[in-house]
Scaffold this active site. Sequence first.
Site, short mmCIF file in Angstrom:
data_model
loop_
_atom_site.label_atom_id
_atom_site.label_comp_id
_atom_site.label_asym_id
_atom_site.label_seq_id
_atom_site.Cartn_x
_atom_site.Cartn_y
_atom_site.Cartn_z
N ASN A 185 0.83 -1.21 0.00
CA ASN A 185 0.00 0.00 0.00
C ASN A 185 0.86 1.26 0.00
OD1 ASN A 185 0.59 -0.92 2.63
ND2 ASN A 185 -1.09 0.23 3.55
N GLU A 187 0.34 5.24 0.67
CA GLU A 187 -0.60 6.26 1.16
C GLU A 187 -0.19 7.66 0.70
OE1 GLU A 187 -1.01 5.61 5.40
OE2 GLU A 187 -2.18 3.78 5.03
N CYS A 196 -4.10 0.70 -2.60
CA CYS A 196 -3.99 -0.54 -1.82
C CYS A 196 -2.94 -1.46 -2.43
CB CYS A 196 -5.31 -1.30 -1.80
SG CYS A 196 -6.57 -0.50 -0.83
N GLU A 198 -3.15 -4.59 -3.21
CA GLU A 198 -3.68 -5.45 -4.28
C GLU A 198 -3.71 -4.72 -5.62
OE1 GLU A 198 -4.88 -4.79 -1.34
OE2 GLU A 198 -6.22 -6.34 -0.57
N CYS A 229 -10.26 -4.93 0.28
CA CYS A 229 -11.36 -3.97 0.45
C CYS A 229 -12.30 -4.08 -0.77
CB CYS A 229 -10.81 -2.55 0.59
SG CYS A 229 -10.24 -1.85 -0.96
N CYS A 232 -10.87 -3.07 -4.21
CA CYS A 232 -9.91 -4.05 -4.75
C CYS A 232 -10.61 -5.31 -5.25
CB CYS A 232 -8.87 -4.41 -3.69
SG CYS A 232 -7.70 -3.08 -3.41
N1 THU Z 1 -5.22 -1.52 2.52
C1 THU Z 1 -4.70 -2.33 1.56
O1 THU Z 1 -3.60 -2.08 1.08
N2 THU Z 1 -5.40 -3.43 1.16
C2 THU Z 1 -6.61 -3.79 1.67
O2 THU Z 1 -7.19 -4.74 1.22
C3 THU Z 1 -7.17 -3.04 2.80
C4 THU Z 1 -6.54 -1.73 3.09
C5 THU Z 1 -4.44 -0.38 2.98
C6 THU Z 1 -4.93 0.96 2.53
C7 THU Z 1 -4.42 1.87 3.60
O3 THU Z 1 -3.10 2.26 3.28
C8 THU Z 1 -4.33 1.01 4.84
O4 THU Z 1 -4.46 -0.33 4.39
C9 THU Z 1 -5.44 1.30 5.85
O5 THU Z 1 -6.66 1.34 5.23
#
Ligand code: THU
Length: 275
Positions: A185, A187, A196, A198, A229, A232
């Site tokens: 991920n 941010e 994310c 994925e 999520c 994704c």
């Molecule tokens: N996140 C992911 O990378 N994949 C997921 O399936 C769920 C959430 C990340 C996004 C964000 O940087 C952090 O987790 C918190 O939401």
Amino acid sequence: MKKIEIVNKTKESFLTRRKIQKIVELVLREEGKDLSGCLSIAVVDKEEIRSLKKRFFHQDVYTDVISFFYGFSDEDDVWGEIIICPAVIKEEARSRGEREEQALSIVLIHGLLHLLGYEDEDSEKAKVMEERQEALYQLGEEEEEREKLIQKAKEVRARAYAPYSNFLVGAALLGYNGNIFTGCNVENASFGLTICAERGAVAKALSQGVKEFKKIAIIADSSSYCFPCGACRQVLYEFAPQLEVIAAKSDIDYEVVSLRSLLPQAFSLKNDRKE
Ligand code: THU
């Protein structure tokens, strides 16, 4: 962890201890046997297995494996012994054009199944045993593939850029061509721009010309399983409706579900399009 004693009396290579351990645990688990005590495995050369076969089974032949079942009793007792000859197995594998490691694994499974009561003296029983050993081998391969993906996801998780949530995620996507594409991920100070793990992996794969996928493993730095999520799930569905999703807590603690079960009645333009 099952107790296994392995003695290699030859110069011939056999399976690694890790691989043997995995196979034994898989077979016992899938056959519903939770045995204590010790399993003994002796790796021998062609002449030794031939003389054992002659002594105990009155057949003067080179064979690949012999199993002796001693019965289950106290904690430390040896409950079974497998005598296996890699030289014979490798010769057979070469003559059939099979991979040596695959042949060694299947013969070990065969020996274990004998210990658990399988027989192969008539063709009917032999067929049942052969199908079972193939199925167990495939299951083992599948588990190895999943655990390798989890390992890759774990490695890439270390590169996650998540200073705002502190929630680190790694994903490893297995393409149909066998390649693995990883993502973490990323941010942003403007939170909504977050990508994310994925979707990072999907973008990497597409940019390298791969858009068909078999499995994805996801691991967060958390005590619970991290399932993708909603966004994704939809992105993964675009390319791989049949995808297997592995949500992992650790290398050995994971749940396997289908993407379809995570995204029932998924949206797809293809359903509406007049072909
Ligand atoms: N996140 C992911 O990378 N994949 C997921 O399936 C769920 C959430 C990340 C996004 C964000 O940087 C952090 O987790 C918190 O939401």
